[in-house]
Design an enzyme around this catalytic site. Structure first.
Site, PDB file in Angstrom:
ATOM      1  CB  ALA A   1       0.717   6.599   5.633  1.00 15.20           C
TER       2      ALA A   1
ATOM      3  CG  ASN B   1      -2.153   0.892   0.993  1.00 15.57           C
ATOM      4  OD1 ASN B   1      -2.061   1.954   0.385  1.00 15.57           O
ATOM      5  ND2 ASN B   1      -3.307   0.478   1.489  1.00 15.57           N
ATOM      6  CG  ASP B   2       1.224   3.521   3.563  1.00 14.63           C
ATOM      7  OD1 ASP B   2       0.203   3.987   3.034  1.00 14.63           O
ATOM      8  OD2 ASP B   2       1.297   3.236   4.779  1.00 14.63           O
ATOM      9  CB  VAL B   3       6.029   0.536  -0.238  1.00 13.34           C
ATOM     10  CG1 VAL B   3       6.394   0.454   1.230  1.00 13.34           C
ATOM     11  CG2 VAL B   3       5.256  -0.695  -0.686  1.00 13.34           C
ATOM     12  CB  VAL B   4       2.872   0.985  -4.579  1.00 10.77           C
ATOM     13  CG1 VAL B   4       3.834  -0.190  -4.547  1.00 10.77           C
ATOM     14  CG2 VAL B   4       1.560   0.616  -3.881  1.00 10.77           C
TER      15      VAL B   4
END
Length: 470
Positions: free
Chosen positions: A435, A395-398
């Protein structure tokens, strides 16, 4: 120094060299297992040499032998049981518990040596100062690691837990550390300063980790691991044992470097992470809750057609893959695609999952070839050539929002998934990552959402791809 003592010193020297070699080998997934084996064998040799030396000096009594044997058998049995039964998704909790055990053991060594010395008044600062540092760092690691494990396991809420006066209390506890250390140096062998340091450090570990949100847990685990190594090194100074000093220093230094690298990967400072308050846990809004933005939903057949006729596929694994225990289904799907000429690789973000190297270990469990695992700097230039980027549980890393200022992930290095020709995201819902913000990738015109549990969804994709490729 007699022959036995000389031999033991050489064993310690050899063990220290093996620790360095083992740590170097752990730098690569291909050689990590060999490095771990070498390091474990070196520690076993150092422990054996120590026991032999103590036995020759007549230090170990009958009761002592029973305690040593019972501790060795019990510890080995528990370690073997944990290694064979703990699920991959629970590995971060296990690592946190290991950190707690290491820190607690270091504390006990310092407390025993400081209080059981025959002439306490004769303790020099070279013993009391490392002893105080050992108690403080080890006790902080012990309580902090238990809180971290509780957050990861869900026993303690993963959101930041801040109570009124928490920050001033933490500052006061830090002052107590300094005062307690001075007190111990001035009054060596006294029980009071040892107890003050111990209680203050245990409380500090709780107040330090409780305000830290779930998004920062991988960094916190690495930081506490560095604390464990430092505490062990301090215990080595207290006991004047070179093997402990070297082993602890290596763990402390490598853990500190890894913590810095992971913080950089999140575009945040270690101080900012320790202050806490970031990350609220993984929320799960209903499917389709996108704040008015359009989402393109795909079926298994839609995704299978794209995968079957792609020339290059880049897979992006995340915690959702680990939570669903779907690594084997993902590996089988990749093997099927490769059998029909598709170039498959895996994009690994430094902080994907819940601990350093989580995705690497998870995919190794599914026998994914190491050369297919690509680090962020290596794989990002390849996304524009990828026909399909398959995101599984990340999720957050993309999230492309990281390229814009003014949000919780601003400036965080991400995988450039949105630059692939087509993007498929396997996810149970439109839920936020840690996040706590919407992922702009999900509403990108090139992105299709395949709403499913990772394990079930990958099994459906495998069956559907097989029908297209024959």
């Amino acid at each position: 120094m007699n022959t036995l003592e000389t031999t033991v010193r050489y064993v310690f020297l050899g063990a220290a060299a093996c620790f360095v070699i083992g740590l170097h080998l752990m730098n690569s997934p291909r050689t990590a297992r060999r490095g771990n084996t070498i390091s474990a064998a070196a520690m076993g040799a150092a422990i054996t040499a120590t026991v032999v030396l103590l036995a020759d000096d007549g230090v170990i009594t009958t009761t002592g032998w029973l305690v040593l044997i019972a501790g060795g058998v019990l510890g080995s049995a528990l370690g073997l049981y944990a290694a064979r039964t703990v699920q991959m998704t629970a590995m971060p909790q296990l690592v946190s518990l290991f950190n707690a055990v290491g820190g607690g053991a270091a504390v006990l060594i310092a407390v025993d040596d400081l209080l059981q010395t025959g002439d306490p008044s004769g303790l020099a600062a070279r013993v009391t100062v490392p002893g105080a540092l050992d108690i403080v760092i080890g006790a902080v690691t012990f309580s902090g690691s238990l809180i971290a494990a509780g957050k990861l396991q869900g026993v303690v809420p993963s959101r930041p837990l801040v109570f009124r006066g928490a920050r001033p209390l933490t500052a006061v506890l830090a002052l107590v550390f300094a005062a307690g250390t001075v007190w111990l140096v001035l009054d060596p062998g006294s029980t009071a300063p040892v107890l003050v340091l111990l209680v203050a450090a245990l409380a500090f570990g709780c107040t330090m980790v409780l305000p830290i949100g779930g998004a920062d847990m991988p960094v916190v685990i690495s930081l506490l691991n560095a604390f464990t190594g430092t505490a062990v090194a301090m215990a080595g100074f207290v006991l004047d044992e070179p093997a402990l000093i070297v082993a602890g220093a290596l763990v402390g230094a490598s853990g500190g470097i890894l913590t810095k690298l992971m913080a950089d990967a999140m575009n945040r400072s270690i101080a900012n992470i320790v202050v806490g308050g970031f990350g609220t846990g993984d929320s799960a809004p209903a499917v389709g809750d996108t704040g008015g933005a359009q989402v393109r939903s795909l079926s298994a057949d839609d995704v299978a057609i794209q995968l079957a006729y792609a020339g290059k596929v880049v897979i992006v694994p995340g915690y959702g893959l680990a939570a669903a225990q779907a690594q084997h289904e993902l590996g089988d799907l990749a093997d099927l695609l490769e059998e029909h000429g598709v170039d498959v690789s895996y994009a690994i973000h430094p902080v994907a999952g819940r601990m350093p190297g989580h995705m690497n270990v998870l995919l190794a469990e599914a026998n994914v070839p190491y050369p297919q695992l690509k680090e962020m700097d290596e794989v990002n230039p390849q996304f524009p050539q990828a026909d399909v980027a398959l995101v599984v549980g990340a999720n957050d890393v993309v999230n492309p929002a990281a390229r814009r200022p003014g949000n919780a992930v601003s400036g965080m290095p991400i995988l450039d998934v949105d630059r692939a020709k087509s993007v498929v995201v396997i996810k149970r819902s439109m839920g936020h990552g840690y996040a706590g913000i919407d992922n702009e990738l999900f509403t990108d015109p090139r992105t299709g959402m395949f709403f499913a549990d990772a394990k079930k969804g990958l099994a459906e994709l495998k069956a559907a791809v097989r029908t297209f490729v024959g």
